[in-house]
Design an enzyme around this catalytic site. Structure first.
Site, short mmCIF file in Angstrom:
data_model
loop_
_atom_site.label_atom_id
_atom_site.label_comp_id
_atom_site.label_asym_id
_atom_site.label_seq_id
_atom_site.Cartn_x
_atom_site.Cartn_y
_atom_site.Cartn_z
CG ASP A 1 -15.29 0.92 -12.93
OD1 ASP A 1 -16.14 0.19 -12.38
OD2 ASP A 1 -14.14 1.08 -12.48
CG HIS B 1 -4.84 -0.69 -13.62
ND1 HIS B 1 -6.03 -1.09 -14.19
CD2 HIS B 1 -5.10 -0.61 -12.28
CE1 HIS B 1 -6.95 -1.24 -13.24
NE2 HIS B 1 -6.41 -0.95 -12.09
CB SER C 1 -0.87 -0.02 1.27
OG SER C 1 -1.48 1.22 1.49
NE ARG C 2 -2.14 5.42 -2.24
CZ ARG C 2 -3.21 6.21 -2.32
NH1 ARG C 2 -3.10 7.38 -2.90
NH2 ARG C 2 -4.37 5.80 -1.84
CE LYS D 1 -13.67 -3.39 -14.33
NZ LYS D 1 -14.34 -2.61 -13.26
N1 LIG Z 1 -13.03 -7.14 -10.87
C1 LIG Z 1 -14.03 -6.48 -10.30
O1 LIG Z 1 -15.12 -6.97 -10.08
C2 LIG Z 1 -13.80 -5.09 -9.89
C3 LIG Z 1 -14.71 -4.50 -9.06
C4 LIG Z 1 -14.44 -3.24 -8.61
C5 LIG Z 1 -13.29 -2.61 -9.07
N2 LIG Z 1 -12.43 -3.21 -9.91
C6 LIG Z 1 -11.24 -2.52 -10.39
O2 LIG Z 1 -10.31 -2.49 -9.33
C7 LIG Z 1 -9.66 -1.22 -9.31
C8 LIG Z 1 -9.83 -0.61 -7.93
O3 LIG Z 1 -11.20 -0.41 -7.66
P1 LIG Z 1 -11.74 -0.37 -6.15
O4 LIG Z 1 -13.22 -0.37 -6.24
O5 LIG Z 1 -11.08 -1.42 -5.33
O6 LIG Z 1 -11.22 1.07 -5.72
P2 LIG Z 1 -10.93 1.62 -4.26
O7 LIG Z 1 -11.73 0.87 -3.24
O8 LIG Z 1 -11.07 3.09 -4.32
O9 LIG Z 1 -9.40 1.25 -3.98
C9 LIG Z 1 -8.40 1.71 -4.84
C10 LIG Z 1 -7.04 1.44 -4.25
O10 LIG Z 1 -6.07 1.97 -5.15
C11 LIG Z 1 -4.86 2.14 -4.42
N3 LIG Z 1 -4.06 3.21 -4.96
C12 LIG Z 1 -2.81 3.06 -5.41
N4 LIG Z 1 -2.35 4.22 -5.88
C13 LIG Z 1 -3.33 5.13 -5.71
C14 LIG Z 1 -3.43 6.52 -6.01
N5 LIG Z 1 -2.41 7.21 -6.55
N6 LIG Z 1 -4.59 7.14 -5.70
C15 LIG Z 1 -5.61 6.46 -5.13
N7 LIG Z 1 -5.55 5.15 -4.85
C16 LIG Z 1 -4.41 4.49 -5.13
C17 LIG Z 1 -5.31 2.43 -3.00
O11 LIG Z 1 -4.58 1.57 -2.19
P3 LIG Z 1 -3.59 2.15 -1.07
O12 LIG Z 1 -4.29 3.32 -0.44
O13 LIG Z 1 -3.46 0.99 -0.16
O14 LIG Z 1 -2.32 2.51 -1.77
C18 LIG Z 1 -6.78 2.10 -2.93
O15 LIG Z 1 -7.07 1.25 -1.87
C19 LIG Z 1 -10.27 -0.40 -10.45
O16 LIG Z 1 -9.40 -0.43 -11.57
C20 LIG Z 1 -11.57 -1.11 -10.77
O17 LIG Z 1 -11.94 -1.03 -12.13
C21 LIG Z 1 -12.66 -4.44 -10.31
#
Ligand SMILES: NC(=O)c1ccc[n+]([C@@H]2O[C@H](COP(=O)([O-])OP(=O)(O)OC[C@H]3O[C@@H](n4cnc5c(N)ncnc54)[C@H](OP(=O)(O)O)[C@@H]3O)[C@@H](O)[C@H]2O)c1
Length: 328
Positions: A181, A82, A39-40, A100
């Site tokens: 998304d 990504h 994580s950051r 994705k």
């Molecule tokens: N496969 C699926 O079903 C599915 C579902 C939802 C989302 N996704 C994908 O997963 C990804 C994340 O979505 P999420 O819903 O998990 O988002 P989220 O809850 O907002 O989490 C995003 C994470 O990104 C990390 N991060 C790293 N660098 C960052 C930056 N510069 N600014 C902000 N965050 C940063 C953060 O981790 P740290 O704070 O720990 O660094 C944060 O926990 C997206 O690309 C989305 O399309 C996939």
């Protein structure tokens, strides 16, 4: 690439929603625990590791990349990280499963593919729908002619998100927008059923934040087959899908990208295809298979498909005026 033997050691980059979902579902595989999370922030990594039974927590992505006891990293951060993280991890010798959409645009994908080739590392977009058992069985049956010739796909991924300009789906700086998304799911389903479209037309609407919050796509194939694909962040869509053929139809109930069963109808015959419960773990089986076989690319989610999907999305976003990062 040298085939991996023994247990495959996974790490997770990120601590958000999908990272948590991945960590929770991973346990059902019986493949052993996830080895480390990055994580950051050290505090966030520690809390995530404690909550999900992960042995090592790294307070920076560089430290995760330098961890010698990780084979493959699930990149679970926002779309905007990504590409850079995939390159960073592959240059550090890790294989990557990237959430994705694979990246924001084709330029980033090309950089990632070049890094995968240069470092001889596996890379795959985490388009988990393509590995969901009910989808896989339904698409196999459709390919065998279960509904005759496929002529039309109708698929939606729309829901009303309360307006919050800082939400990652509405914030341009976080790579927000419905198409990248949500649109990836209906688009991948149509592609799976009919192959790459020959034409893609769009109608879209932008939120005040500058990202697309409603998109309708009409795709066409040279055969005359078509697809009507919709996604949105401010309307209550059915989130279902239908694949219609000359002799029957396949119905994907809500939520179509993650449904537990698919209904095949052919005349009076109705069959429910029920697979192992949906989850993020099924794609891990394919990643581990590739790593054990020494393959740097999965034939079930090839780089060229991820790239070509984003090529269409780049063109649509350019016309709508949705720009990210340096283009913004
Ligand atoms: N496969 C699926 O079903 C599915 C579902 C939802 C989302 N996704 C994908 O997963 C990804 C994340 O979505 P999420 O819903 O998990 O988002 P989220 O809850 O907002 O989490 C995003 C994470 O990104 C990390 N991060 C790293 N660098 C960052 C930056 N510069 N600014 C902000 N965050 C940063 C953060 O981790 P740290 O704070 O720990 O660094 C944060 O926990 C997206 O690309 C989305 O399309 C996939």
């Amino acid at each position: 690439m040298e085939p991996l033997t023994g247990p495959i050691r996974w790490g997770i980059a990120g601590t958000g929603n999908i990272a948590a979902g991945f960590a929770d579902d991973f346990g059902a595989l019986g493949e052993g625990p996830i080895v480390a999370v990055g994580s950051r922030s050290a505090a966030t990594a520690d809390a995530f590791a404690a909550a999900h039974g992960i042995g090592r927590a790294h307070g920076s992505y560089a430290d995760l990349a330098a961890d010698p006891e990780i084979d493959v990293v699930h990149i679970a951060g926002l779309h905007i990280v990504h590409a850079d993280q995939a390159v960073q991890f592959m240059e550090a010798g890790k294989h990557v499963l990237v959430e994705k959409p694979l990246a924001l645009d084709v330029g980033e994908v090309d950089r990632m593919i070049a890094a995968a080739r240069a470092n001889d590392r596996f890379m795959m977009e985490a388009m988990w729908m393509r590995f969901n058992p009910a989808h896989v069985e339904a698409m196999t049956r459709i390919g065998q002619g279960a509904i005759g010739e496929v002529r039309r796909v109708i698929a939606d991924f729309s829901f009303p998100l309360p307006f919050d300009p800082g939400h990652r789906l509405l914030d341009r700086a976080k790579g927000g927008g419905a198409l990248l998304d949500l649109g990836v799911y209906p688009f991948n389903l149509a592609w799976w059923a009919l192959g790459p479209p020959d034409e893609v037309h769009h109608v879209g609407h932008l939120a005040t934040t500058g990202v697309d919050d409603e998109i309708s796509l009409l795709c066409g194939w040279a055969s005359g087959a078509s697809a009507l694909l919709t996604c949105g962040l401010r309307l209550d869509g059915p989130m279902t899908a239908r694949i219609e053929g000359t002799e029957g139809v396949a119905e994907f109930p809500f939520p179509a990208h993650a449904c537990a069963s698919v209904i095949l109808r052919r005349g009076d015959q109705v069959e429910e295809i029920v697979g192992d419960a949906p989850g993020l773990r099924h794609q891990v089986v394919e990643v581990n298979r590739c790593l054990r076989a020494g393959e740097i690319e999965s034939p079930r989610m090839p780089w060229a498909t991820s790239r070509a999907v984003l090529e269409h999305f780049d063109a649509i976003r350019a016309e709508l005026g949705v720009r990210y990062g340096a283009d913004g």
